[in-house]
Design a protein around this motif. Structure first.
Motif, short mmCIF file in Angstrom:
data_model
loop_
_atom_site.label_atom_id
_atom_site.label_comp_id
_atom_site.label_asym_id
_atom_site.label_seq_id
_atom_site.Cartn_x
_atom_site.Cartn_y
_atom_site.Cartn_z
N LYS A 130 5.40 -1.73 1.89
CA LYS A 130 6.07 -1.00 -0.17
C LYS A 130 6.99 -1.63 -0.05
CE LYS A 130 4.33 3.50 0.66
NZ LYS A 130 4.54 3.60 1.98
N THR A 131 7.28 -1.70 -1.53
CA THR A 131 8.59 -2.92 -2.01
C THR A 131 9.49 -2.11 -1.35
OG1 THR A 131 7.94 -2.10 -3.60
CG2 THR A 131 7.18 -4.27 -3.40
N SER A 132 11.68 -2.24 -1.34
CA SER A 132 11.95 -1.59 -1.73
C SER A 132 12.42 -1.44 -2.88
CB SER A 132 13.63 -3.09 -1.42
OG SER A 132 13.33 -3.60 -2.61
N ARG A 133 12.04 -1.32 -3.90
CA ARG A 133 12.25 -0.54 -4.94
C ARG A 133 11.25 0.87 -4.60
NH1 ARG A 133 11.04 -3.31 -11.27
NH2 ARG A 133 11.26 -1.30 -12.05
N ASP A 134 9.94 -0.01 -4.38
CA ASP A 134 8.92 1.71 -4.10
C ASP A 134 9.41 2.27 -3.15
OD1 ASP A 134 7.32 0.88 -6.09
OD2 ASP A 134 5.83 0.63 -4.85
N ILE A 135 10.10 2.02 -2.02
CA ILE A 135 10.69 3.28 -0.97
C ILE A 135 11.88 3.75 -1.98
CG2 ILE A 135 12.30 3.05 1.59
CD1 ILE A 135 10.36 0.65 1.65
N SER A 160 12.83 10.87 -4.33
CA SER A 160 12.38 11.98 -5.16
C SER A 160 11.37 13.23 -3.82
CB SER A 160 10.70 11.10 -5.46
OG SER A 160 9.65 12.35 -5.32
N LYS A 195 12.33 5.37 -4.45
CA LYS A 195 11.37 6.09 -5.29
C LYS A 195 11.10 7.18 -4.15
CE LYS A 195 8.61 3.77 -8.87
NZ LYS A 195 8.50 3.69 -9.93
N ILE A 196 10.56 6.68 -3.88
CA ILE A 196 10.40 8.04 -2.91
C ILE A 196 10.32 8.53 -2.48
CG2 ILE A 196 8.71 8.15 -1.00
CD1 ILE A 196 6.70 5.88 -1.52
N ASN A 248 -4.18 -1.02 -6.09
CA ASN A 248 -3.16 -1.43 -5.23
C ASN A 248 -4.73 -2.39 -4.26
OD1 ASN A 248 -1.71 0.42 -5.09
ND2 ASN A 248 -2.44 1.58 -2.77
N THR A 299 -2.98 6.92 1.30
CA THR A 299 -2.77 6.14 0.01
C THR A 299 -3.05 3.97 0.30
OG1 THR A 299 -0.65 5.90 0.50
CG2 THR A 299 -1.06 6.76 -1.51
#
Lengths: 246, 246, 246, 246, 246, 246, 246, 246
Positions: free
Chosen positions: B39-44, B50, B46-47, F87, F114
């Motif tokens: 996963k990208t740092s950005r996605d991490i 949340s 965000k997850i 993906n 996922t």
């Protein structure tokens, strides 16, 4: 000169440990287990009788089917009580005069197919030898997954402190159970199966890979280990409660 | 006509389950775990943000080393507290304003080599996310077995309710510990090693084959699973005591 | 009450072992070995310098090739002597002011292909760190088996007390040597090879299955272990002779 | 024309080697070993009697259990002495009239479980056939690790020159011993075990992966190889001492 | 005293073999093969130039793709001819002034997919280095089995003396060809594939298990070995014919 | 003389097959699939453009992520429509002017995590290239098993003729689905996972061992094969209905 | 409509192939081989008698030992000649009245241990059934490598056109022979061995990994395949010579 | 308090599922299958008779050969009809008075060798138990590939809706068939074979790796699963046609 030092160090260690059976002292919660495999019925009887002098219960696993009745008769003749696991050749022998000890611990045992029952019974016998009671539900595989729900419900209602799930073939039952309850779940893959992944390898890898976080696994067909581990948890929990109560 | 029946049956099942997140309800003892791998740092970020809306603690495992500081900074900027596992790229993120919850549970964590530390830290972080405290002793391999005794002594004295043993190479440490204590022991083989039995296979098979009865095993490098399992036991024990006390 | 006993037993053991580094005392024949893999060049230098305060020689194995010269320069700057294994990234570092210690032990080291040389050099460096001298003959594979005879002749003539044979691919060289000499032979399979049996598995199984009785085997690429083992034999033999002479 | 050259070269090699039994000349330290497996009792007796004409001792391994007494009787009838390994079907046959030769070498043999004893006895018989004496301690597994210390102490005190450690299941005993003594340690995994890593694979990988530097390994159940190797070291050591003394 | 004898025996062997390069004398049919893997472009050029002093052709396999043009340019600058295998990084280098030697041998080479072509080209280059000509038909997999028939027809018509079949994935092509022709067929599995049986294991096992009697197999990706073997047969056949004719 | 016969037989076969592309004729239901792996973006574009001259749809799998946008742009510039799997790096390219063909077939596709989505998308794209529509439900693992019921219900209600289940880790989802529906279920294990049974082996063995009778399996990560197979069933069913209707 | 085309295409293929037994026509060099395993002695006799009506020689492999004499007697009673392989249960049956056909081909067969002899005999019997004569040398393992030289010398002198090397355990003999001669060498690993690499896997991987270029390999215990392959080469060579002579 | 919630959730699930046998309702297309392995003939008879009260057909697989006739006689005595698979010990038992139900479905079954026939018969019996008819062609291996064409032609002409291909050894037949037809092909590897890739692993990996897109695979020897799956497709197709017609 090297040797002097070696001897000396070992000597210190030796002196202090010599009269200490660490295992007996520290782990006495787990009874003596005798592997029946590769032993004559006569040897097994001799070992069990000798072990029963110091222990109130002994489990003998994997007795040759043809020796089962001989061994049981011989043990009963000496006034011991013997219980044979269903579908299995594992027995629990107790001295006749000692009252069955109850630890207050309680576990659940679930097995997937009828062929897995022998391994599940190993878990039940060792747990009972440890004074722990077991709620058992056999033949609850994922091919008939709806039979699983009432079984789990009953176990949770009875406040079991650990659940042992015994499953061969793809071994998915342990994952499914582990995803549904909040008590510790212990999986035992069995060697039931054929073709690729046979001899329990599919079930073992399935349980180790479980995407349900927190499923502990034992080696293929190791019902004894899983039963002892679950009973250890349950008995600890019970003894904890008792201690506090008093 | 077959289809009608299928739909019908499924419908019944569906209706009753639709509003039910079994896992959330039943297993809420275990916090959200996010696999950082792939996963990208950005996605991490965000997850995690949340997830922290509904949970007080989130564990993110196997973050790419080069993303670690970016992710931690981003989470802290939003007033979350972040702890990074030693030698590891697994983090525990908590909402800043919630007081650290303590379950009263207590476990021990032992690792064999310095290379095994990252996996041991995964176990510690998830346990702490579950409110369970952990006594940790790293670098206690069997090549220096005398360092093991004071570590075990301290853990037993502190009344830990489970011990996680993390070991690569031959993984014998878990067997040795399991043979010496009467609390439940959970082994985690690590992928440290080389040649035959590398990638953790020697340690895994060693733990599964342990001649010390009652050693539960997790998959190679699965520190999270073992830590969660041990904390489940310890928290249950603690909650049991508390319940009774009150 | 169980806990009291546990603590007590462990305490006894603990007290007696606390001040004892068994390994250091008993095995001091084998020098410190640092695994370079996964460590930064800076960490390696720090660890080696620290280790050299208490040991006259330290072996660092599997350094990343790009860090090799940095590390060597840094160690030499502090007045240590550094030897790099041929074709390898394993180094032997010694404190500069201590005279090279000679144990009088002598071993032979043979390798099959040029690709096996790096592993053979690991064996040589650890043996020399232990004060043992080594006669080395590289590139003596069974595809050119006639080159083997003069090599063996020279080693026997020099009275080596053990021969380390390092071989990848089918690893047959170790069997062939073992069938021809009466000194203890130690085989090290290497990960040189491809296709079925690659990563050293062909060579490992070949050596374990050797029909020449008495070939001892080490894990794939474990030149350090084999060199240390051979030097242990040779040094013991030499120390034995010396003791008697005086 | 190619063929002429081939023939010629081979001829040279052939002429020089034709009358030379390299193995007999160079390795005579190791006695004849006959694999009993797959041979009739009659064939075994014939082979042993014939071998005893040129050797003072012959080891026959893996005799079918039902043939054991027949073979022993037949050999004794011809005035040979026969020793059967405990729990095993491996025998050592010697000519009756030759005095038992003593090399002065001394080794230690340790086994973990009773099931490992048969393999340990193979090691003892071949060592004794080589004139080397053996101190044996069986049933010293890591599940009862405190029994190990006095055993090691005695062996070190007796100045054994090598220790053979025979262990099945997880095979951790060899690592533990190797970490504690400074004599060469030789590990023999046995095929005792079940499930994942069974047939000796767990023990083998465990020993090959040992984090104790310098543990030499033999193939699964290869007690003969390990015993011969250890005796080779011990006899060499003894002969070295003797030579110098005189 | 043992040592004297050892030295003596080895000496005899040594003296007679010292000046003999068995391989060169006996097997000179197969040219020098240099493994490019793990060597710098500079080293490769040096080795090839040196080898070309004594051989008219040298094959270099598995050159790193980025070094390919550098190496070829360097060799051509020294007036050597260089041929690069299609889709591959294996080259055949010949001295410029020697006329291409033709043995009169003829083989067929078939490959299943375009990804198998690089391995097939290895076979072609070594065969041509041995003076043997090759009829090649690539991309003739069993998914388009009808393309196979004209290819086989042409090869049989041209009287090839051996056919090399190179196939990855399930490797069934070798079996199919072997069942259809009466010339010796040699199968080379390639590492093309994915999932279970990947890295060439499916193709290798498929060829070894072939129900067509008489299919010889080489290791995964070993185009060089198979090409050399096939050319050996074809050249022998041709030399035989020639000898008789003259 | 043998050769004459061989040539003759092959000739007969050849003549009759020469103008026949069996696969194209017989299997034209399945579109061209190009393996992107190991090809340059330029080659891929060239191959796809050429294939689109004779086919209305082409699937390209496993494109390198960094080449994805370049390839898509290049294809679109030539007025083709391109769809990228979610993906994933698999694309479906269609000629722009041809109206999307619908076979009337309908399948369901379910994936567990996922990370399994990329493989599931391969199945969807190939099915759609075959004119078959797909109902997709991703992230429906057994750790949240209640989410599965509405998904299955919807698929059954929509009268899908086959369900593809894509799952990594322990892969139990395929068994669970197969036990619950009466349409053909096709399982695709994915390489998602770690430790023992990683690279898809746990999921593969789990699906092959399924105790739910009638679960068909494809190789690890082979979404294309499974999607094509399911679409083949569904399209056949649809074409059957259509034929009868008219 | 799809079906029409399919049927049509298949029809064309079918019509042309219907009266053609490709295998019989093209490969008739190799005689009928009957696998005795799993067949009753009665069935075997029936099959052989029927096969002998159309073939002059039939090989039956792996007959159950207890059926061997029954089968041989039954075949001889019908006036066939039967030869039993030494140490093996493979037989060669010929019709009594046909004169033994000689192809003029000549091969060499070498085996390492006495246990490998049964597999070597399979190779000899099939070769002889093909009219090819064989020079056999058994019990020439690398543990007594000097016995190998005169054997090779004799074979080269006799102008064998291929050498079959049969070896179990570590299987190194095939590599050693291949490195020494310039005739095609074919290796057959046998299932002789124990522990890691048993069931022939060590020998198989050893032969596939051979660093001697050009060693062709057959599956474990596949003496028949190797013998047929070697005889195919030798017979082709002989028939070639004959054709030219005339 | 946790427990209350758990019980509650489980209760809801339980109540709704309690009276529902999902499998019976949803999958009734597949008849009861009894695994004969490990059951006494008496138990088998009892189970079958009981199952036949609710089902018109029951399949019993893998009966011990010596129990076969006893079981069949006992079932017939109760007026059931029994069919035994050719070469196999799997039987199909039907109640005598029910007319054989025909679904209108039609499949093809092909097997490679005579040894694969038993597994192919499993597929036939279960398909027929499901009312599906089967065209069978046995002994159509790739070693006699021309026999395959008329078999395929006949099946396509008969409009089979799926083809089951059963093959051991290298299992290539399934790939070859799959490349030639446009009906769904289902492969079943069998455990026929020896050496590397034995026990069905070569055939399994071969089928999973098939370069023919769209070959679905079942576990080794799982004829029942493949037959049921193929019949499911064919019956669905037939029921679909019927529904529309009416």
């Amino acid at each position: 000169m090297q040797k002097e030092i070696s001897i000396h160090s070992i000597e210190q260690v030796g002196q202090n440990l010599a009269n200490l059976d660490l295992k007996r002292e520290l782990r006495r919660g787990i009874p003596e287990v005798v592997l029946g495999e590769g032993k004559t019925s006569r040897d097994i009887v001799k070992i069990v009788l000798s072990a029963l002098k110091m222990n109130s219960a002994v489990v003998v696993s994997r007795i040759r089917r043809e020796d089962l009745s001989t061994i049981c008769r011989a043990l009963k003749r000496r006034r011991n009580r013997v219980e044979i696991g269903k579908n299995s050749t594992t027995i629990l022998a107790r001295t006749g005069f000692v009252k069955k000890r109850s630890s207050g611990g309680k576990i659940g045992i679930i097995s997937a197919g009828t062929s897995d029952m022998a391994v599940a019974e190993e878990a039940r016998l060792i747990a009972e030898a440890m004074g722990c009671s077991a709620i058992v539900r056999y033949d609850v595989g994922i091919a008939g997954i709806h039979r699983l729900f009432p079984a789990l419900k009953e176990m949770i209602a009875a406040s079991v402190d650990a659940i042992v799930v015994v499953a061969g073939m793809e071994g998915a039952l342990a994952s499914v159970v582990s995803a549904m309850v909040n008590v510790p779940v212990v999986g035992v893959p069995t060697s039931v199966g054929y073709g690729f992944g046979s001899a329990g390898l599919a079930a073992l890898s399935c349980m180790l890979q479980s995407c349900a976080i927190g499923l502990a696994v034992f080696n293929i067909d190791n019902g004894i280990g899983a039963g002892a581990f679950a009973a250890l948890i349950a008995n600890r929990m019970a003894s904890n409660s008792n201690k506090i109560k008093i």
